[in-house]
Motif scaffolding. Structure first.
Motif: not given
Length: 408
Positions: A321-332
């Protein structure tokens, strides 16, 4: 629930000496790669670990009951989704004789699955027969599909209507097959090379992206009696300025998302009258710098509210809807993410990329429901609508609360 048909590993006697050597090598590798097995995150719902090789592909069944995974350990595993949130994760094993599968897809009726064979370079169909004890027997059909591709395969799919199968290779070829293994049509994408191709959930369209800055979409046409007629150009997603690396459809096929080497992702309204030359509408553009230097994968939640993007072993979740990043997972994963997919409910996001599948709670999806319901409640006129909206709102808020991420 292991289904060996009395044979030793795929009909070959296990060579003890090579096995212990392999195990020692694995132990060495494990020491060098601790991060592969030690991924933790508050939103990690589960990790599915039964494969002894790297998982290259996964697919949820359309009825939402199963997840299929294939790995270079010569097995396909079928997982029951209902115990994803339990401690134990059961899986049933189908052996891929003298070969291994690189891609796997369920049939629409969930009674069969197809795989692409790494060495055989062709499609094999497995029938799933339910047994009295509740398990399944997996039987490969006697004939594999004939070999038609000249370049390595990048994706396979079955239409939800069950009318056709698509295979796409890294040159510019997409083949449309009937379920008996006869080629109905050959598409030349003219994109220098294909990077990704897929069938839309509504089964009307086949789309591809590659070296060119667009996504091309074709309609696969059938007659009134279900007979194949032709493949015709439908529409294109035009607006990126460099190669498109990946794209996906929403569940109702009315939205598409794409990610490009130009460092952006885009969300499109594809619910258009393309026969009257109406073009898809661009709804949103977001930044994703990683795409300019690395291969990327993308998944769109069934309701198109959340976009998941993977590059390397990291995953990012955006609200559309707004194009914002909400979560981010590193080295999954210990390797690059090889597969990314929302489950049928949209509550979980699955990723594969080493010997495990990791499942994440889709918190942006719950937040989208909260926002949408609050907006609708303000405008709701009658009581029954209000109650229904309130119930959905409460469920989403409860889900966020239980995950400890409810924003006040």
């Amino acid at each position: 629930l292991s289904f060996s048909s009395g044979q030793k590993a795929n009909g070959l006697p296990l060579d003890k000496s090579s096995r212990s050597k392999k195990q020692k090598q694995h132990q060495r590798i494990r020491k060098e790669k601790p991060q592969q097995h030690n991924f933790t995150h508050r939103l990690l719902a589960a990790a599915l670990k039964s494969h002894s090789g790297n998982i290259s592909c996964m697919d949820f069944s359309s009825n939402g009951k199963y997840l299929a995974t294939c790995a270079d350990d010569r097995t396909v595993r079928i997982w029951s989704t209902k115990d994803f949130l339990q401690r134990e994760h059961r899986s049933m094993r189908a052996n891929v004789e003298l070969d291994h599968a690189t891609l796997v897809r369920f049939s629409p009726d969930c009674r069969a699955f197809i795989v692409w064979l790494a060495n055989g370079d062709t499609l094999r169909v497995f029938k799933m027969t339910k047994r009295e004890d509740g398990g399944y027997t997996f039987t490969a059909t006697p004939e594999d599909f004939p070999k038609k591709h000249k370049a390595p395969i990048i994706n396979i799919a079955i239409a939800d209507t069950g009318k056709f199968i698509m295979t796409a290779s890294s040159d510019t070829t997409i083949l449309i097959w009937n379920l008996k293994g006869q080629v109905l049509s050959t598409i030349n994408t003219n994109q220098m090379n294909n990077i990704h191709a897929a069938i839309s959930p509504c089964s009307r369209f086949v789309a591809s992206c590659g070296f060119t800055p667009d996504v091309k979409v074709w309609e696969v046409c059938f007659g009134k009696k279900g007979d194949f007629q032709e493949v015709v150009r439908a529409f294109e997603l035009k607006g990126h300025s460099a190669a498109v690396l990946f794209f996906a459809f929403s569940n109702d096929s009315r939205r598409m998302a794409s990610v490009s080497k130009d460092g952006t992702w885009k969300l499109w309204d594809t619910d258009v009258e393309y026969k009257k030359q109406q073009d898809p509408y661009l709804l949103r553009t977001g930044r994703f710098e990683e795409a300019s230097t690395m291969p990327c994968r993308l998944a769109l939640s069934p309701d198109a509210q959340v976009l998941a993007l993977a590059s390397g072993s990291s995953i990012h979740l955006y609200n559309t809807r707004r194009g914002e990043e909400e979560e981010h997972f590193e080295q999954v994963h210990g390797e690059c993410v090889a597969g990314l997919s929302f489950d049928v409910t949209g509550r979980l996001l699955a990723s594969c990329g080493d010997r495990a599948v990791r499942l994440f709670h889709n918190t942006p999806g719950h937040r989208a429901v909260v926002e949408e319901m609050q907006g609708l409640l303000k405008r709701a006129s009658n009581e029954s609508t209000r109650q229904r909206l309130q119930q959905q709102l409460s469920q989403a808020q409860e889900a966020l609360k239980s995950l400890g991420v409810l924003k006040k």
